[in-house]
Write an enzyme that holds these catalytic residues in place. Structure first.
Site, short mmCIF file in Angstrom:
data_model
loop_
_atom_site.label_atom_id
_atom_site.label_comp_id
_atom_site.label_asym_id
_atom_site.label_seq_id
_atom_site.Cartn_x
_atom_site.Cartn_y
_atom_site.Cartn_z
CB ILE A 1 -18.13 -2.74 -2.04
CG1 ILE A 1 -18.18 -3.55 -3.35
CG2 ILE A 1 -17.74 -3.62 -0.86
CD1 ILE A 1 -19.21 -4.65 -3.39
CB THR B 1 -15.28 0.64 1.33
OG1 THR B 1 -15.65 1.81 0.57
CG2 THR B 1 -15.33 -0.59 0.43
CE1 TYR C 1 -12.78 3.46 -10.31
CE2 TYR C 1 -14.86 3.04 -11.41
CZ TYR C 1 -13.93 2.70 -10.45
OH TYR C 1 -14.14 1.60 -9.65
CE LYS D 1 -11.11 0.49 -11.40
NZ LYS D 1 -10.09 -0.30 -10.67
CG ASP E 1 -2.14 0.89 1.03
OD1 ASP E 1 -3.23 0.33 0.81
OD2 ASP E 1 -2.02 2.13 1.06
CG ASN F 1 -7.81 -3.63 -4.11
OD1 ASN F 1 -9.00 -3.64 -4.41
ND2 ASN F 1 -7.33 -2.91 -3.11
#
Length: 250
Positions: A189, A191, A156, A160, A37, A90
């Site tokens: 999702i 998060t 984006y 993707k 990360d 990811n």
């Protein structure tokens, strides 16, 4: 039975959210996990969550948008564990919310550098190492917006879609080298990033976009990634599997 026993796995963007859930799930399935990360503190927190429950993991600070850091990351993985069996790419970002004509070139470049170029850099060095191992499995985290538009997020959406295409190319090129490559497309999702930026009304509105009428969980995404990373999906490569509660089915 641990489906990833004796495997070495790498997860980028594993300091929080979906990436953290994937890293923890890999460890629970028996893998030794490299938690990468750009935020080293968050990566260390993920490692602690793994080691506190008996798993094995190390944290590495890395900027996925830079080719040289992707190469260095693989070098560190091999130096510590001797091989690389599994990789989940990811790390990503959303970028500013504005229509295409209002996007500044530097804003476009920032999103593409991480979301697309970063996945290419990662795969490039992961593939080279997996060839030395005699095989491996790569899972790229795309999005439902690898298939449908995300209005006011042109970079984006473009990135993707491109990740899905890159995944398919890699799958075909490396299938006979015992390397599989698949993409996962999460929908909305739950998060910390999402819940911190939307009130209860906003969260309900987003949840209503899926037929199931709720947000997905990070664990639901992680479970799919673990399956694609394991030998249980040994005949699956070049796939783009959406987990979105039915959002894209209509």
């Amino acid at each position: 039975m641990a489906s990833l026993k004796n495997k070495v796995a790498l997860v980028s963007g594993a300091g929080s959210g979906i990436g953290r859930a994937i890293a923890i799930s890999y460890a629970q399935e028996g893998a030794k996990v490299v938690v990468a990360d750009i935020n080293e503190e968050h990566a260390v927190e993920t490692v602690k969550l793994i080691t506190d429950t008996g798993g094995e993991a190390i944290a590495v600070k890395a900027d996925s948008s830079k080719a040289e850091e992707s190469k260095k990351l693989i070098d560190e993985v091999v130096q510590r564990f001797g091989r690389l069996d599994i990789a989940c790419n990811n790390a990503g970002m959303g970028g500013p919310a504005k229509p295409t004509a209002e996007y500044e070139p530097e804003e476009w470049d920032q999103v593409i550098d991480l979301n697309l170029n970063g996945v290419f850099y990662a795969c490039k060095y992961q593939l080279a190492q997996m060839e030395k191992n005699g095989g491996g499995s790569i899972v790229n985290i795309a999005s439902i917006h690898g298939q449908v538009a995300a209005p006011n997020s042109p970079a984006y959406t473009a990135s993707k879609h491109a990740v899905v295409g890159l995944t398919k190319n890699i799958a075909i090129e490396y299938a006979q080298k015992n390397i599989r490559c698949n993409a996962v497309g999460p929908g909305y999702i739950e998060t910390p990033l999402l819940t911190a930026n939307l009130n209860e009304e906003g969260l309900k509105a987003i949840a209503a976009k899926s037929a199931i009428n709720r947000l997905g969980t990070v664990q639901e995404v992680a479970d799919l990634v673990v399956f694609l990373s394991s030998d249980k999906s040994s005949f699956t490569t070049g796939a783009y599997i959406i987990t979105d509660g039915g959002y894209t089915a209509v």
